[in-house]
Structures are given as C-alpha cells and as structure tokens.
Design a protein around this motif. Structure first.
Motif, PDB file in Angstrom:
ATOM      1  N   SER A   1     -10.790  -2.151  -0.298  1.00 56.67           N
ATOM      2  CA  SER A   1     -11.820  -1.039  -0.823  1.00 56.67           C
ATOM      3  C   SER A   1     -12.059   0.100   0.455  1.00 56.67           C
ATOM      4  O   SER A   1     -12.337   1.071   0.002  1.00 56.67           O
ATOM      5  CB  SER A   1     -13.057  -1.681  -0.493  1.00 56.67           C
ATOM      6  OG  SER A   1     -13.319  -2.812  -1.878  1.00 56.67           O
ATOM      7  N   ALA A   2     -11.444  -0.202   1.550  1.00 58.93           N
ATOM      8  CA  ALA A   2     -11.392   1.121   2.473  1.00 58.93           C
ATOM      9  C   ALA A   2     -10.116   1.680   2.342  1.00 58.93           C
ATOM     10  O   ALA A   2      -9.165   1.362   1.583  1.00 58.93           O
ATOM     11  CB  ALA A   2     -11.387   0.237   3.929  1.00 58.93           C
ATOM     12  N   GLY A   3      -9.996   2.870   3.239  1.00 60.87           N
ATOM     13  CA  GLY A   3      -8.574   3.667   3.089  1.00 60.87           C
ATOM     14  C   GLY A   3      -7.668   3.108   3.584  1.00 60.87           C
ATOM     15  O   GLY A   3      -7.434   1.757   3.674  1.00 60.87           O
ATOM     16  N   ALA A   4      -7.156   3.888   4.651  1.00 59.22           N
ATOM     17  CA  ALA A   4      -5.924   3.304   5.355  1.00 59.22           C
ATOM     18  C   ALA A   4      -6.325   3.195   6.985  1.00 59.22           C
ATOM     19  O   ALA A   4      -7.296   3.835   7.319  1.00 59.22           O
ATOM     20  CB  ALA A   4      -4.709   4.348   5.255  1.00 59.22           C
ATOM     21  N   HIS A   5      -5.606   2.360   7.603  1.00 61.04           N
ATOM     22  CA  HIS A   5      -5.610   2.352   9.000  1.00 61.04           C
ATOM     23  C   HIS A   5      -5.562   3.657   9.858  1.00 61.04           C
ATOM     24  O   HIS A   5      -4.616   4.286   9.222  1.00 61.04           O
ATOM     25  CB  HIS A   5      -4.810   1.168   9.574  1.00 61.04           C
ATOM     26  CG  HIS A   5      -4.942   1.057  11.198  1.00 61.04           C
ATOM     27  ND1 HIS A   5      -4.320   1.946  12.096  1.00 61.04           N
ATOM     28  CD2 HIS A   5      -5.751   0.196  12.002  1.00 61.04           C
ATOM     29  CE1 HIS A   5      -4.843   1.607  13.382  1.00 61.04           C
ATOM     30  NE2 HIS A   5      -5.756   0.552  13.221  1.00 61.04           N
TER      31      HIS A   5
ATOM     32  N   LEU B   1      -2.412   3.043   2.507  1.00 58.36           N
ATOM     33  CA  LEU B   1      -3.078   3.726   1.267  1.00 58.36           C
ATOM     34  C   LEU B   1      -2.552   3.053   0.163  1.00 58.36           C
ATOM     35  O   LEU B   1      -3.525   2.902  -0.925  1.00 58.36           O
ATOM     36  CB  LEU B   1      -2.990   5.164   1.321  1.00 58.36           C
ATOM     37  CG  LEU B   1      -4.109   5.805   2.155  1.00 58.36           C
ATOM     38  CD1 LEU B   1      -3.784   7.596   2.054  1.00 58.36           C
ATOM     39  CD2 LEU B   1      -5.462   5.630   1.620  1.00 58.36           C
TER      40      LEU B   1
ATOM     41  N   ASN C   1     -12.503   7.764   5.327  1.00 62.81           N
ATOM     42  CA  ASN C   1     -11.557   6.856   5.264  1.00 62.81           C
ATOM     43  C   ASN C   1     -11.973   5.255   5.355  1.00 62.81           C
ATOM     44  O   ASN C   1     -11.481   4.621   4.633  1.00 62.81           O
ATOM     45  CB  ASN C   1     -10.777   6.983   6.481  1.00 62.81           C
ATOM     46  CG  ASN C   1      -9.426   5.894   6.655  1.00 62.81           C
ATOM     47  OD1 ASN C   1      -8.693   5.960   5.607  1.00 62.81           O
ATOM     48  ND2 ASN C   1      -9.100   5.588   7.772  1.00 62.81           N
TER      49      ASN C   1
ATOM     50  N   ARG D   1      -8.426   6.161  -4.503  1.00 60.71           N
ATOM     51  CA  ARG D   1      -9.015   7.283  -3.650  1.00 60.71           C
ATOM     52  C   ARG D   1      -7.522   8.001  -3.249  1.00 60.71           C
ATOM     53  O   ARG D   1      -7.706   9.419  -3.087  1.00 60.71           O
ATOM     54  CB  ARG D   1      -9.676   6.849  -2.449  1.00 60.71           C
ATOM     55  CG  ARG D   1      -8.782   6.097  -1.346  1.00 60.71           C
ATOM     56  CD  ARG D   1      -9.477   5.936   0.097  1.00 60.71           C
ATOM     57  NE  ARG D   1     -10.572   4.766  -0.082  1.00 60.71           N
ATOM     58  CZ  ARG D   1     -11.527   4.738   0.712  1.00 60.71           C
ATOM     59  NH1 ARG D   1     -11.459   5.543   1.617  1.00 60.71           N
ATOM     60  NH2 ARG D   1     -12.468   3.904   0.744  1.00 60.71           N
TER      61      ARG D   1
END
Lengths: 347, 347, 347, 347
Positions: free
Chosen positions: A18-22, A216, B33, B247
């Motif tokens: 659910s989050a983006g990328a590190h 991502l 992000n 996203r």
C-alpha cells in the motif's frame, strides 16, 4: 530506518503493497535519467541487476528476467515450462489457484489442486496427485509443481521441506517453480535455513518479489534449468510483459541487491510482525497461527475489531462460531514500530 | 524545455524510448511516497489521472484503465472485445501483426491482414476484407478493426480518414480499436485535425501511449463502448497486467495530463523530427516519405551511413537497389535540437 | 466400379464429400459389430489399419493416429509440434488460413502468410518469410511449414518441389507438416512422382485424407519425427478428437488400405476430372488452370453458367471482367462418367 | 432385442462403448448412400434428426447440433457460453475435471471444483462456490454450472434436484450446462421423473449422448438459451468438430429418435445392470452404492475378483482396507441377459 508516514489518520495493516517505494529505490529511479539505453531489458542497469542476483545466488549461469507483476511472472514461468497437455500441481490455497483470475488456465493449463498443510504443499500431497492422475491420455500429465514461499498464509518452508519437495519432483519428472512474491520475508524469517543459493539448486525456476519488499513494481525471474532458458524472452514479450524502458525494473533491482537492502527490508517487515504478534499474545489474545513471517493472524472479539477498525486497516479473515473473528495483519518494509505499539495499546 | 544528456558520445535516433522519463514525471513518482493507498489501480492518483483524461476528452462516462505496456494494452483491449471465433482486421504492417510475437493469436484470435496504404488502413481495404471473409462458419467472423495512430511508419490519420473508417465499422458491425502508442505525436502533428474528444466518439476503445511520450512506463486505455466496460478489469488481472501499486502509473499520467505536458512533449518530438527532415532536404538528400510526426525516413548513400553511424544510432530500414539506404531517424521528447543540428552538419 | 446415383435430378460437381461412403467401406463398418473392443483407438481394426499404413509407407516406426476431421488433424498435428511463441509458415491460400475459422490461432499460434505460386509454397517463399521474421523476441519464431497436397486449387507438388521444401525446412530448423485432405488424388495424379514412402522421409508429420477419398469420415495422421510421437494421444484427447469407438475409423482405413482401394478411388476422381477437363477444352472453352487432380477450373460465359446450373451443382469461383465466369468443378470417387458426359453435352 | 455376441470368450462389463452400433443404427448408415447431400451438417438426415429431437422435447425453437465426441460437445458448449475470465462450477468428480485432459482449461477457462454428494452437485455446493469466488477482479467470475446426468458414478438427478439447481443458477446469473453422455440411462432410470422436455426448460444447453446408447459415434447438443444460439456453428468448426459428411451423425440420430429406440436401448442397459445388482446382492455380496442406472459397484473379496477376471472384463474401482475390492460393472444396450446370469453364477 526511520520512515514517517505522511498520513496521520489510518494505519494500514491491510497488505504489504500500500505504500510507495523505499526511498533508496525511489531515488535510484532517477539515475542517468536522460542517458539513452538499449531498450527491452538490455539496459546497463538491468544487466547489472541480473549480475548482482546471479552473484547473490552464486550461480553464474542462471538467467534472470525482470517483469512488472507477480501474475505476469507466474504466467511466463509456467507457460515457458509446459506443453498444452501438461498440468500444474498446486496447493488449493495457492495464489495461482485463488487470486489470479484463472491466468494459468487462460494460457491453457490445468491446475491439479492438493489440500495444503499449513499453507504448504508436501511430498505426500504431490505423490497423491501423481497417483490420481495416471489415466493417460484422458488426464493431463502433471509436469510442474507450484509452491509459494512464504506461503499465502505466511508460513515458511524449511530447507528440509523444500529439499524433500525438490527431490520428489526430480524423481518424478516434475519441474519445481517457486512463487517468491514474499521470498524476501521467507529468507529473513527466523525459522529460515535456506539461502538464495539453495534456491538455485532446488528449483527449476523461481522469482524474487520486488513489489512486496519495497520496489514500486517488479519481480525478478530466475531460470535455473537450462532447458527452459533459451526462448524465455519470447514468452515475456508475447504475454505483454516486456517493458520498453527496462531501466525502470533494472534500477530498482540494482538498488535492492547492490547492498543488503533486499534482506534488510524483508527483515523489518518480519520484525514488526513479530512485535505485533508478541504484543497481541501478551495482551491476552490468541493467535490463529504461529507468526513465521510478515502476516499475523489474531483472534479477537467483535468489540475489539470494531474499535481497531477506527484507526487501522486490516482484513477480517474468518468469522468464528463463538462470535470472535480471525483478523489478518500484514506488516511491510514501511511499517513503523510506533504503529505496532499503537495497535497493541489500542487492543 | 532545456534538457542536457549526460552521454557525451553517441546520440540516439533509434527510437523514442531510450531515455528515461521527463523530469516532471520522474519527480511525480515520489509524491506522497509513504502514504498508503488502495492498491490495484484504485489509489487517489490513478483516480485523478482517470478523471483528467475523461475531462480532456469531454467524456464523463468513459472508463480509463492504466497498464504497463503497449502489447498488454492491445491484449486486454482486443481480448475484452472478441469471442473466440471473431477476428481482427489490421494492416499487414500493424504492430500486432509484426512486432508483438503473436500476442493476439496467443489469446486465440485470427488477424486478417490488409495491405496498407502509406501505413494506413482504408475503408476500401476493410470492406474488401469483409467481402473475402463471409464463408461462415468456415471463416472467422471479422469483428474488430485495429489501427495505429501515428502508424508504424509515422503517418497520421486525418479526421476525414478516421471518420470514414469509424463509419464503415459502425455500418458493418465492427468495433474500432486504436493503438495509440504514439497518439500524442498524432495529436501534435501539423496535419492533425482530430481532438482527444473525437477519439471518444470515433473509437470503441483506444489507448494513449505514455512510454513513448515521456513516462517510464504506462499506457492509458480508454473504453468508450459501454458494452465492453463492465468486466474490463478481469481481463487486465487475468493477463498479468494489474499492478499492485497502481500509483506508479497513476502518478505519471497525472503529471502528463494535469498540465499540457502530454501535448508539449509530443510536439517537441515532432518539431525535432521536422527540423531533421527539413535539414536533410536542404542538404540535398531525398526523403523516402513525408515527415508527418516523429519518424524521418531519409535516403542516403552508403558512405554517409557509415559516417553518421560513428556519432548516431539509427536503424537502416531498407537497402535500395541503387546502393543507397533508407535510414529511419526517430526523435522524442528528449531529443535536443543541438543533436539535430549536429546530425545535419555531419551529413 | 459401377455406381449408380439414386438421385435422378441434380448432379453435384460442388465438392468431393457430398456422397456417402464407398460401398466396400460402408460394408466394413459392420464387421464384428457386436464384438467388444478396447476403446479409444486401441481396437484391433485400428491397430491393423495403422499396420497397413506403416507397411504402405515402408516405415515400421511411424506412429499413426486416426481422427474424425481435417481441421482436427491440423489442430493436433500443429499443436503437438509448437511451443506458444512458435509460428507456422503457410501459403495465404492454405486451408488453415482461409477455411478453418482460425482454428490454429485458437490454439495460440500465429500463421505467417506467404503468397502462393499456383497454390503452392516455394523454398523462396519460405526463405523470405524466415528473413522477415527475425526481430526476436518481438516476432514469433517460425517453426513449422504447412503445405497441402493437392493444394487448395488442385495443383500437385512434384518430388523435386517437395524435396526442395523439405530440404529448406531441415536446414532452417523448421518442421514440415503436410495436409493431405486430398493426398490420394495427389498420389494418383498423372504428374505425381512421389510415393507414400517418400512422405515418410520428407515430412515430419502429415495426414492422409479419408473423407474426400470415400470414407464417411476419418483422416490418418502419420507422425514420422520421433520427437513429436510420445505424447501425441494427449493432444487428440484434449482437443476432443478421441472417439470412444475407434473402430469406426479403424474399419474404414482398414478397408482403404488392405487392398488398393485408396489409390483406385483417388484415381477415379482424377480420371473423371480429366475427362471433364478434356471435354470442356474440346467444346471450345478455356480452362483457367491445368487440371492436375480432381478440380477443374473452366471459363464459361454467363449464359452457359445459367444453363448448367439447372442440372449441376458447382461453385462460381470468380467473375471475370469480360463478363465470363470461372467455375470450379470437383469430381470424386463417386462421380459417374455418365455425369461427366452429360455435362459436356449440355455445355 | 435379441443380440448375440460373436465373441465367445471374454464378456465385457468394462464400459458401455466397447461394442459397435445397434444393428438398426448400423443399417441406417447406408441410407441413400450415393445420394449427394449438402455437407457440414445441412444434409436432410441431420435436418430431420434435429426436427425429431425438437419434437421429443416439444421445443420448436431449440437449436440442435451433432458432434462426434463428448469431449468435443463439452468444449463447444462451454466455449460458446463463456468469456475468457468466466469460470465453470463443477463437481470435483466431473468428467471435464478428471477425464478430459484439461480440455476446458485448454480453451482458457478455470473450473471451480465442488465436493460432490453421491456424484452430484447440489445448490448448497454451488452457492458455497459462489461465495468463495467474489474477490473480483482477482478471481474468475463463475458463470456456468456443469453437471452430468447420469453422474460419473451412475447416480441420477431427480426433477426436484435438477429444478433446484436450475433455480439457483437463474437467480445467480449462472448458465446451466448438462453433460448427457448417459442422458438416455438417466431418462430410463427407475427413479427418474424428468422428461426430455424438462431439460429444454431447466438447462441453457445440454447434450444427448449417442455413443454410450448405441451409435458408432455422435452426441446431440441442444441449445435452449437464445443468447448462445447464433454463432454456435463457428465454435464447432473452429474446434475441429464439424464433419464434412454430416450424414454420418444425422442418420444415426434419425434412427435413434424416429422410433423409441433411444429410450429402449437405455432401458435395456439399466435393466441388465439392475439384474446384475440384484443377483450380486442375492448372492450375499454388498453393493458399494445403490444401482440407479447402468453402473454397478459391488464389494467382493480378492479371490472372487481373480476368478471373475478370467471370464469378464471390469474395472477395479478401489482397494478397501479389509482386503476386499470395489469393482465397477457397466452394462450397455449390447449386454446380454445371459452374460449377467453367467456372472452371477460364477460369483
């Protein structure tokens, strides 16, 4: 790793994507942005990522391909292994069985379902499937075994278990394919005694999930078995999985594997799950299963479910007969320990 | 737009997807992000990108889906329109015919080839294909017309041409699908008299290419025909085209369409091509075709080819009988005018 | 052979499958009717028919399978040879291209079309198709050449022609598959210099048509190439081509091949065509093509077409610009010489 | 019906398709043998057989198609109903699940397995499958229910059971398809209270088996649902199921349905099974299941199995833990009552 969520309200234990990328991976995406590169996965970043993965596996001959999604990875891996009349053996809880919209059947292959044991396939289950599928040519010929590690319920295969499966496959003419959407978490699990190098010996083909460990997008397919290597790229292209700007995958896997980032991120996911799991037990609630990776299954009363849902997102997994619920909590590379502590407090 | 390449040596006129992403798009990828989002294309950025595209088309009911690659877009668009016995009519030079590894046949559909006229399909060609495919049920039933705009050779459909094709389709029970890998360049072409809104009336389904206009990846499918809308997401998931972190596509298309960026980038590609084309003509060389978008086809002697190859990457398209060559030069959003000038000078 | 039609009115030159079965074949169907047999093609009649065919070919290791229809034969032959990304090279007039409702695409394979020369594929055409399909992995890999003998327009391959094609295939890693819906007529043609044994050397796989030479149904697939033999039966079963009572095919092919019946019936078809062709020429009409087997293409004025249609069934093949028509007349094992004479008279 | 087997040695209770055709059907095959007919299922015998079947069903609008095999019937019936992302619900013992080499998956469709109750699907099982398959678009959409009557273990659906299933289908947007390989035996069963006419109301599509009731080959597909009718013939042709000489199917179904032959032959099969079953029970042996049609499941000790195998062919179905065996005995239209009596005697 000190990450702060920008969302002050709901905390998500719903899934690990659910989050983006590190941030390191995100930053890597801009590398040499305007430098032109050979397209279709032959850019220098992809070549380097492939080299890094081969090195981590100590397997100089393995062929590595990067694709965008897990379902795509399973389609091209399984499709490149099988002839039309050949079937897959999989746990009935397997991702390809229950969460990929019939993607494997859509490319023509039958999946023979085996009842899982704690989410896992066992040699016994595989052998039984073989015995029940010998009425040739009226039955598809089992030719490939599909397992996931971690499994769909968060359990982890030991080296002994995976070796036994690999061995049953080899002695019965079956190829072994491992869905590694959460392979990082499997490798970082406390009970894990497998190395990436082991995978290069035990599986004919497998893939290393990027999406759930902090990219991502992107999954790295590793083809060990030489017989499957040659025309692999055709399958990726034909199924729509070949990206023109391969750099978008190459740069991210480079970032994951040029340092220990891949393992660190998976470890963080497991540790926050462990903390959650320990906290829940200490708070006097039962766990529906031992927490082996980044999925926690807790048994809580309805009142607690409702209370927690005001601050946290998670799945209700099952309604128990006694009115309680099994809830599933998934942690990730992006889960903050504060969120875990808050959950325990509110519980 | 002042972009400087970091590569000081070779300049690529090989294709329009060798560089990374436009800096604004790259920057957009980091937006929020760590904020968690609903996965699988229901994140707020994707929802907003879909809204923006609908607005640009003035088509509030159109359904928009984002996928990673052009072949994936064609697979799900065509697959969602056809029953097993229904066929596609396409130019024999069409991308699905010659550059997608049989992806459409791989999902079961025949493609009826029609000889192109300057890379284009014509009403006459479509009608002839219909007339030659009526021996039912021994022949597949033509049900969908596939065209690309710009075409594979860089030509551009006029409004009159596209309207005529759309009209032939409607009166013959054919669906019209437009591959818009370079739709931006088509819309930005000098001879173009079509708007995005026109596409929402003329086509049943089409897609707007992101990759070739400056995203890292991503194509936006627009479903106009209500009959195809309902189950569209199943096709994307089943074919491996659904990204967990939607996203990554949403943010890029948001960046393309919240301003005029999409059109500006395409216009830049066309203008550098035009400059190249004009310069080549002024230098006394013939063009093999009128330059209508971002592809230039020049006729040059062998000596010049060899000389240019030392500094520029490009495809040799055809060996002419008189010893000269047709070379293909492709410009993009990232092509610098200095590179064009250098090419003309060296020519 | 003295057969009398029970229909006193219209005589059919429409095709070679409008009558029932040759009386000897029909009689054979009742053999040992109530004797129980192993089902699914392992009955004693099928085993014997397979042995007879191997003997006629002098090819003891060939594997023979009987299926009900020509399209089924092509589906299982081609499907058993190819991987998903591999393509067929065929004449654009080939039966699989224009008369099988996309059956080959429906099992996932692209067909690369080559312009025919008198209905035939040539080494030159094959080589050109190879040269135009090398942009891997963006193009399907050509892997199998499909030809029909006789061709769809009744022409016949010579030994030199077939040997040249076979040789091009071997030196380019291509398998050769021959659709023998009218192989009998090819073998019985005046210009033929091929034997059944030659087919066992020149083709990897081919089939011997029964339906058009006098069975009620049934085509005999011959698998020469050992690499394709092993799992062939799976393909037949999976595609719905395995009959429970294999005897219905076995008995008919036994009847065809235990004597010279197969050749005699084909010869009769060719001879009546020849008589028709000669008579038409003698009556002062042009032929649109040399009559090499059992298809006659004659050029006649509209008035004659209308007159003939009152007594004969046949296809109008083409409307010529001068108002005349090309009509196609097909003879068969069941065509009576009286019918031919009547046609000539009425012409 | 007094038939005598020409085989004096082994009697087969192995299956119901080891003998040839009923003599009346065999005789019918020669009807008007040399009379030319429109090919591809438009001959007068097929048209008449279609009319007869519609009449027996009292369903003037139903569309009837004849194909050669049961697997082909299932392929075209299911394929004509479903879009790529739509799935079949079937008992895990269903013929398409375990005995058709993945034919349905080979045309792209997932089969959702439901545990059978006495070989049958139940409304409860269907509803549970629906409830477990709602995670869209990650799961295939259930769209068709497949049942067999008689079932694969010889049980028979009552009118109440079939009506309940049909009703669940209708209220849940599911099509109902019935595999009638042994529909004759189902209709002739003692416990049967369904008519052919009922099938035209309760099922969207079903097929009436010819092969197992006494034809040499052939199954009659009945399309009730108008939405599936239109392009049905394309599916048959594309899958290789269209026979040039449709008469071979038409004549046999004409023979089955112009009199009461279809029902008489099925009744004979059931009666011999009943006699077998009664005799076995009277001889003091247990039955593993009630005998509802032409399959008998008996429990016998090893010694008896060995003794019987010297004179009779049959399948050993299961090895019981107590050393006894379940054997399966199948009778057919061709089973002689003497053979049954001999079996009882020898037991």
């Amino acid at each position: 790793m000190t990450l702060s969520t920008e969302c002050t309200e709901m905390v998500s234990f719903r899934d690990d994507y659910s989050a983006g990328a590190h941030p390191d991976i995100l930053a890597a995406l801009g590398t040499d942005n305007l430098k032109t590169q050979t397209p279709y996965g032959e850019d220098e970043y992809t070549l380097d990522a492939q080299r890094l993965i081969r090195e981590k596996m100590n397997s100089p001959d393995a062929v590595v391909h990067l694709v965008a999604s897990g379902t795509m990875a399973n389609i091209v891996c399984i499709g490149s292994c099988l002839r039309p009349h050949e079937a897959v053996i999989a746990a009935s809880s397997g991702h390809i069985v229950v969460r990929e919209t019939g993607a494997i059947e859509a490319i023509g292959h039958k999946i023979i379902n085996v009842a899982p044991v704690e989410g896992k396939l066992t040699p016994k289950g595989i052998l039984k499937a073989l015995q029940q599928n010998t009425h040739y040519p009226h039955m598809s010929r089992p030719r490939l075994v599909y397992i996931s590690n971690t499994t769909e319920v968060g359990t982890v295969y030991t080296k002994a278990e995976l070796t036994a499966i690999s061995s049953v496959c080899k002695s019965n003419g079956l190829l072994l394919h491992i869905d590694g959407a959460r392979l990082g978490m499997a490798l970082a699990a406390e009970k894990n005694d497998l190395t990436l190098e082991d995978y290069s010996h035990l599986a004919d083909i497998f893939w290393i999930g990027g999406t759930k460990v902090g990219t991502l997008l992107g999954e790295a397919i590793v083809v060990n078995n030489p017989a499957i290597r040659e025309d692999f790229a055709f399958h990726i292209k034909q199924r729509g999985g070949l990206l023109a700007k391969g750099r978008v995958l190459g740069l991210q896997f480079q970032a994951l594997f040029r340092s220990n980032l891949f393992f660190d991120l998976a470890l963080h996911a497991n540790r926050t799950a462990k903390a959650l799991s320990t906290g829940i037990a200490e708070a006097g609630y039962e766990l529906a299963a031992v927490t082996e990776s980044n999925q926690v299954f807790a048994i809580v009363p309805e009142e607690a479910v409702k209370r927690l849902q005001r601050s946290f997102e998670f799945y209700i997994w099952e309604n128990l007969d006694d009115g309680r619920y099994i809830i599933r909590l998934v942690t990730s590379w992006a889960t903050e320990m504060e969120a875990v502590e808050k959950f325990i407090r509110m519980l």
